[in-house]
Design a protein around this motif. Structure first.
Motif, PDB file in Angstrom:
ATOM      1  N   ALA A   1     -37.479   7.966  34.808  1.00  9.12           N
ATOM      2  CA  ALA A   1     -38.198   8.401  33.800  1.00  9.12           C
ATOM      3  C   ALA A   1     -37.442   9.564  32.889  1.00  9.12           C
ATOM      4  O   ALA A   1     -37.835   9.549  31.718  1.00  9.12           O
ATOM      5  N   ARG A   2     -36.588  10.396  33.455  1.00  6.65           N
ATOM      6  CA  ARG A   2     -35.932  11.354  32.779  1.00  6.65           C
ATOM      7  C   ARG A   2     -34.747  10.590  31.804  1.00  6.65           C
ATOM      8  O   ARG A   2     -34.838  11.196  30.629  1.00  6.65           O
ATOM      9  N   GLN A   3     -34.336   9.801  32.231  1.00  4.98           N
ATOM     10  CA  GLN A   3     -33.373   8.923  31.670  1.00  4.98           C
ATOM     11  C   GLN A   3     -33.971   8.469  30.262  1.00  4.98           C
ATOM     12  O   GLN A   3     -33.344   8.280  28.978  1.00  4.98           O
TER      13      GLN A   3
ATOM     14  N   SER B   1     -45.739   1.400  33.179  1.00  9.48           N
ATOM     15  CA  SER B   1     -45.827   1.616  34.575  1.00  9.48           C
ATOM     16  C   SER B   1     -45.327   2.839  35.260  1.00  9.48           C
ATOM     17  O   SER B   1     -44.199   3.338  34.729  1.00  9.48           O
ATOM     18  N   PRO B   2     -45.740   3.271  36.474  1.00 11.37           N
ATOM     19  CA  PRO B   2     -45.144   4.297  37.076  1.00 11.37           C
ATOM     20  C   PRO B   2     -43.616   4.037  37.332  1.00 11.37           C
ATOM     21  O   PRO B   2     -43.196   2.877  37.666  1.00 11.37           O
ATOM     22  N   LEU B   3     -42.859   4.978  37.118  1.00  9.23           N
ATOM     23  CA  LEU B   3     -41.280   5.018  37.332  1.00  9.23           C
ATOM     24  C   LEU B   3     -40.758   5.886  38.342  1.00  9.23           C
ATOM     25  O   LEU B   3     -41.557   6.966  38.327  1.00  9.23           O
ATOM     26  N   PRO B   4     -39.525   5.742  38.589  1.00  5.82           N
ATOM     27  CA  PRO B   4     -38.946   6.781  39.513  1.00  5.82           C
ATOM     28  C   PRO B   4     -38.711   8.109  38.750  1.00  5.82           C
ATOM     29  O   PRO B   4     -38.180   7.691  37.439  1.00  5.82           O
TER      30      PRO B   4
ATOM     31  N   HIS C   1     -35.947   1.549  27.569  1.00  9.48           N
ATOM     32  CA  HIS C   1     -36.621   2.366  26.696  1.00  9.48           C
ATOM     33  C   HIS C   1     -37.640   1.760  25.476  1.00  9.48           C
ATOM     34  O   HIS C   1     -38.876   1.756  25.489  1.00  9.48           O
ATOM     35  N   TRP C   2     -36.937   0.638  24.908  1.00  5.07           N
ATOM     36  CA  TRP C   2     -37.505  -0.052  23.955  1.00  5.07           C
ATOM     37  C   TRP C   2     -38.661  -0.858  24.459  1.00  5.07           C
ATOM     38  O   TRP C   2     -39.507  -1.065  23.874  1.00  5.07           O
TER      39      TRP C   2
ATOM     40  N   SER D   1     -38.928  19.863  29.154  1.00  9.71           N
ATOM     41  CA  SER D   1     -39.574  19.018  30.028  1.00  9.71           C
ATOM     42  C   SER D   1     -38.245  18.351  30.972  1.00  9.71           C
ATOM     43  O   SER D   1     -38.596  17.995  31.998  1.00  9.71           O
ATOM     44  N   LEU D   2     -37.331  18.118  30.378  1.00  7.34           N
ATOM     45  CA  LEU D   2     -36.174  17.583  31.084  1.00  7.34           C
ATOM     46  C   LEU D   2     -35.661  18.373  32.155  1.00  7.34           C
ATOM     47  O   LEU D   2     -35.419  18.126  33.361  1.00  7.34           O
ATOM     48  N   ASN D   3     -35.541  19.677  31.801  1.00  3.97           N
ATOM     49  CA  ASN D   3     -35.221  20.767  32.558  1.00  3.97           C
ATOM     50  C   ASN D   3     -36.308  21.001  33.726  1.00  3.97           C
ATOM     51  O   ASN D   3     -35.813  21.688  34.709  1.00  3.97           O
ATOM     52  N   ASP D   4     -37.464  20.912  33.517  1.00  3.01           N
ATOM     53  CA  ASP D   4     -38.563  21.167  34.441  1.00  3.01           C
ATOM     54  C   ASP D   4     -39.260  19.886  34.643  1.00  3.01           C
ATOM     55  O   ASP D   4     -40.463  19.526  33.750  1.00  3.01           O
TER      56      ASP D   4
END
Length: 210
Positions: free
Chosen positions: A115-117, A108-111, A158-159, A93-96
């Motif tokens: 989100a990948r980080q 909440s929605p993230l850039p 993250h936490w 999922s990180l690669n795609d």
């Protein structure tokens, strides 16, 4: 390799103990041809009866220890296979990035980059979690690990985003070690937050020399 050595040692100990028990009567019979003192041989026979109980107990303990060790190794192997499968899905999922929406949403929605980080940070924490569950590290070592972890901005992000889910899952399993890991995460996060601001992700690296 260590597993094989320990397993072979346990079985070798058990086989030797059983062999001693089985061969003792043969040895006593052989001694009778020497025309020795039968009273002494009788005493030896009585001693054999006592020793056979000890060796039988030792053999059973050896088998029990061997089986318990093998069961523990099987648990470790199963856990590692499960973690490997989870890690493979996460990396896919990180690669795609289009597959990121297949995972649980953030609070909440993230850039997309953030989100990948956070998703990758989740993989790191999952590795800490796996090592702790398998008792590769103790509480003190985990505290040191998490103190360093929570110096970073993304670790704290993250936490904040995932701690509730981790807590709910751990308590739902009823596994005291899983709950203890979440406790350690909470403690480390609170300690880090009280110590001051995190190191910003944008400050991790110095500019490349011109």
């Amino acid at each position: 390799m260590e597993f094989l050595r320990n397993r072979h040692f346990s079985w070798a100990t058990t086989v030797v103990a059983i062999a001693i028990i089985a061969l003792t009567p043969v040895i006593l019979k052989g001694l009778s041809f020497l025309g020795g003192d039968w009273q002494s041989l009788s005493n030896v026979g009585q001693a054999y009866g006592f020793l056979s109980v000890i060796f039988s107990g030792a053999a059973l303990i050896g088998v029990a220890v061997s089986l318990a060790y093998q069961a523990h190794q099987t648990q470790i192997s199963n856990e590692e296979e499960r973690r490997a499968a989870h890690r493979e899905l996460a990396l896919m999922s990180l690669n795609d990035p289009e597959l990121l929406v297949c995972w649980q949403p953030s609070q909440s929605p993230l850039p997309l980059t953030l989100a990948r980080q956070l998703h990758f940070t989740h993989l790191i924490v999952t590795q800490y979690y796996s090592d702790y569950l398998l008792k590769r590290v103790n509480d003190d070592a985990t505290r040191v690990q998490l103190e360093l972890h929570f110096r970073g901005e993304r670790a704290r992000d993250h936490w904040v985003d995932r701690s509730v889910g981790w807590r709910e899952f751990a308590e739902a399993t009823g596994d005291t070690r899983q709950i203890r890991f979440v406790d350690l995460m909470d403690e480390a996060y609170e300690k880090a937050a009280a110590s001051g601001p995190s190191i910003a992700a944008s400050s991790y690296f110095a500019p490349d020399p011109g």
